[in-house]
Motif scaffolding. Structure first.
Motif, PDB file in Angstrom:
ATOM      1  N   THR A  93     -32.498 -84.648 -32.404  1.00 54.15           N
ATOM      2  CA  THR A  93     -31.813 -84.797 -33.459  1.00 54.15           C
ATOM      3  C   THR A  93     -32.354 -85.872 -34.396  1.00 54.15           C
ATOM      4  OG1 THR A  93     -30.100 -86.347 -32.494  1.00 54.15           O
ATOM      5  CG2 THR A  93     -29.603 -83.979 -32.407  1.00 54.15           C
ATOM      6  N   PHE A  94     -31.992 -85.687 -35.630  1.00 51.81           N
ATOM      7  CA  PHE A  94     -32.672 -86.768 -36.588  1.00 51.81           C
ATOM      8  C   PHE A  94     -31.680 -87.917 -36.944  1.00 51.81           C
ATOM      9  CE2 PHE A  94     -35.404 -83.240 -37.775  1.00 51.81           C
ATOM     10  CZ  PHE A  94     -36.783 -83.845 -37.986  1.00 51.81           C
ATOM     11  N   ASN A  95     -32.220 -89.112 -36.691  1.00 49.11           N
ATOM     12  CA  ASN A  95     -31.280 -90.224 -36.784  1.00 49.11           C
ATOM     13  C   ASN A  95     -30.973 -90.251 -38.252  1.00 49.11           C
ATOM     14  OD1 ASN A  95     -29.807 -92.469 -36.004  1.00 49.11           O
ATOM     15  ND2 ASN A  95     -31.463 -93.570 -35.581  1.00 49.11           N
ATOM     16  N   ILE A  96     -30.315 -89.421 -38.899  1.00 52.12           N
ATOM     17  CA  ILE A  96     -29.983 -89.664 -40.444  1.00 52.12           C
ATOM     18  C   ILE A  96     -28.450 -89.346 -40.484  1.00 52.12           C
ATOM     19  CG2 ILE A  96     -30.434 -88.689 -42.564  1.00 52.12           C
ATOM     20  CD1 ILE A  96     -33.481 -88.365 -41.780  1.00 52.12           C
ATOM     21  N   VAL A  97     -27.637 -89.891 -41.345  1.00 52.19           N
ATOM     22  CA  VAL A  97     -26.329 -89.722 -41.720  1.00 52.19           C
ATOM     23  C   VAL A  97     -26.229 -89.254 -43.188  1.00 52.19           C
ATOM     24  CG1 VAL A  97     -23.964 -90.495 -41.610  1.00 52.19           C
ATOM     25  CG2 VAL A  97     -25.409 -91.145 -39.917  1.00 52.19           C
ATOM     26  N   ARG A 103     -35.040 -95.215 -34.749  1.00 53.56           N
ATOM     27  CA  ARG A 103     -36.373 -94.229 -34.510  1.00 53.56           C
ATOM     28  C   ARG A 103     -35.835 -92.997 -35.452  1.00 53.56           C
ATOM     29  NH1 ARG A 103     -36.882 -93.689 -28.893  1.00 53.56           N
ATOM     30  NH2 ARG A 103     -38.506 -92.345 -29.563  1.00 53.56           N
ATOM     31  N   LEU A 104     -36.569 -92.633 -35.921  1.00 47.95           N
ATOM     32  CA  LEU A 104     -36.225 -91.139 -36.851  1.00 47.95           C
ATOM     33  C   LEU A 104     -35.900 -90.227 -36.075  1.00 47.95           C
ATOM     34  CD1 LEU A 104     -36.477 -89.930 -39.671  1.00 47.95           C
ATOM     35  CD2 LEU A 104     -38.799 -89.092 -39.338  1.00 47.95           C
ATOM     36  N   ILE A 105     -36.555 -89.730 -35.047  1.00 43.99           N
ATOM     37  CA  ILE A 105     -36.105 -88.513 -34.109  1.00 43.99           C
ATOM     38  C   ILE A 105     -35.545 -89.169 -32.755  1.00 43.99           C
ATOM     39  CG2 ILE A 105     -36.799 -86.588 -32.941  1.00 43.99           C
ATOM     40  CD1 ILE A 105     -38.836 -86.017 -34.980  1.00 43.99           C
ATOM     41  N   ASN A 106     -34.448 -88.785 -32.481  1.00 41.48           N
ATOM     42  CA  ASN A 106     -33.843 -89.213 -31.328  1.00 41.48           C
ATOM     43  C   ASN A 106     -34.151 -88.532 -30.026  1.00 41.48           C
ATOM     44  OD1 ASN A 106     -31.985 -91.176 -32.561  1.00 41.48           O
ATOM     45  ND2 ASN A 106     -30.821 -89.414 -33.254  1.00 41.48           N
ATOM     46  N   LYS A 107     -33.926 -88.923 -29.083  1.00 44.42           N
ATOM     47  CA  LYS A 107     -34.660 -88.359 -27.475  1.00 44.42           C
ATOM     48  C   LYS A 107     -33.997 -86.873 -27.553  1.00 44.42           C
ATOM     49  CE  LYS A 107     -36.894 -91.834 -25.882  1.00 44.42           C
ATOM     50  NZ  LYS A 107     -38.288 -91.468 -25.596  1.00 44.42           N
TER      51      LYS A 107
END
Length: 306
Positions: free
Chosen positions: A27-31, A20-24
């Motif tokens: 936070t954004f699921n981007i490294v 998912r792009l935005i976690n619960k």
């Protein structure tokens, strides 16, 4: 509508492994990779880590500094420290002297003697002032920073009504402070067969709210102009649909604007159900709002086939 292109060479591997792009937690699921770390980024990093991790970092820094200076004192000779305890090993005497110097406690028992030791004491005292100033700023910044605790319903719903279908979800403030002038923006993200992400702004029935004492049910009407019009659960799954939620408001207690993010994946959208009322009035007429009932749903009579 806008889009974000992903390398098609990733193929099905990309489609099956993307999260998912935005976690619960918002936070954004981007490294990010390729960015060179800088010393100035340390304060921002420490301001956003968890409380437990921050305490561990502070403790590690505190012990490391004192161990390092204790070794320097031992190297200069513990005999240059007046008032040492003969029953303790030289390193422990030097370590406890370093602690008193670093924290500027100074009980008056231990004292330095000689040029080399006094130079080390001068350096450690300066480092202690700077270190505690930074730690104080971090602790104050974390306490003074508005900490949003908005509760979102576990699922978003697609509910049939007499006028058609609606997409809806609920949110509530878990704290007793007053949030004002809330604004909501909801975006539908879907992925096509070429692994290109498309973003659509969803028009809301009510996109702002002046006060937020109870829950807020955010509603999008799925009419002919809606990007959700005619879509089925299987089609949403095929497109790996995700509903992105952005909330902005004003915290009256802190006097700052707050931001909150959340998202619902295609498998977190329930069909042909509606929310139950999460509040009621007692015998005195006072409204009782139960946060635990924010997620409760019930089937819609005469549910539509999907």
């Amino acid at each position: 509508m806008w889009r974000q292109t992903v390398d098609p060479g990733l193929g099905e591997k990309y489609n099956s492994r993307t999260k998912r792009l935005i976690n619960k937690d918002g936070t954004f699921n981007i490294v990010k990779r390729g960015s060179e770390p800088r010393l100035y980024d340390a304060y921002q990093y420490l301001s956003n880590v968890s409380v437990g991790k921050l305490l561990l970092i502070i403790l590690s820094f505190y012990l490391l500094i004192n161990v390092m200076f204790a070794l320097l004192y031992v190297g200069c000779g513990v005999e240059n420290l007046h008032g040492v305890d003969p029953n303790l090993p030289p390193f422990l005497n030097a370590f406890f002297f370093s602690v008193q110097t670093f924290t500027t406690v100074g009980y008056g028992v231990l004292s330095p003697h000689g040029m080399a030791v006094n130079l080390i004491v001068t350096l450690e005292s300066l480092l202690g002032w700077v270190g505690f100033a930074i730690i104080t700023g971090l602790v104050y910044g974390r306490f003074a920073k508005p900490n949003v605790r908005i509760l979102y319903s576990n699922h978003a719903l697609i509910t049939p009504t007499t006028e058609g279908k609606i997409l809806q979800f609920r949110l509530a403030n878990k704290r007793n402070n007053m949030l004002m002038e809330l604004e909501a923006k909801v975006i539908l993200m879907v992925q096509d067969v070429n692994y290109v992400r498309h973003y659509y702004n969803l028009k809301l029935e009510q996109s702002s709210k002046h006060f937020f004492p109870l829950n807020w049910t955010i509603v999008h009407h799925i009419d002919k102009d809606s990007p959700l019009h005619g879509l089925t659960p299987k089609q949403l799954e095929k497109q790996r649909a995700e509903v992105l939620v952005l909330i902005k408001g004003y915290d009256d207690a802190f006097g700052h604007h707050i931001h909150s993010r959340f998202s619902y994946l295609y498998d977190e959208i329930l069909w042909n159900v509606r929310f139950k009322k999460p509040y009621d009035a007692d015998d005195t007429g006072e409204i009782i709002f139960n946060l635990l009932q924010l997620h409760e749903t019930e089937p819609v009579e005469g549910e539509l086939p999907v």
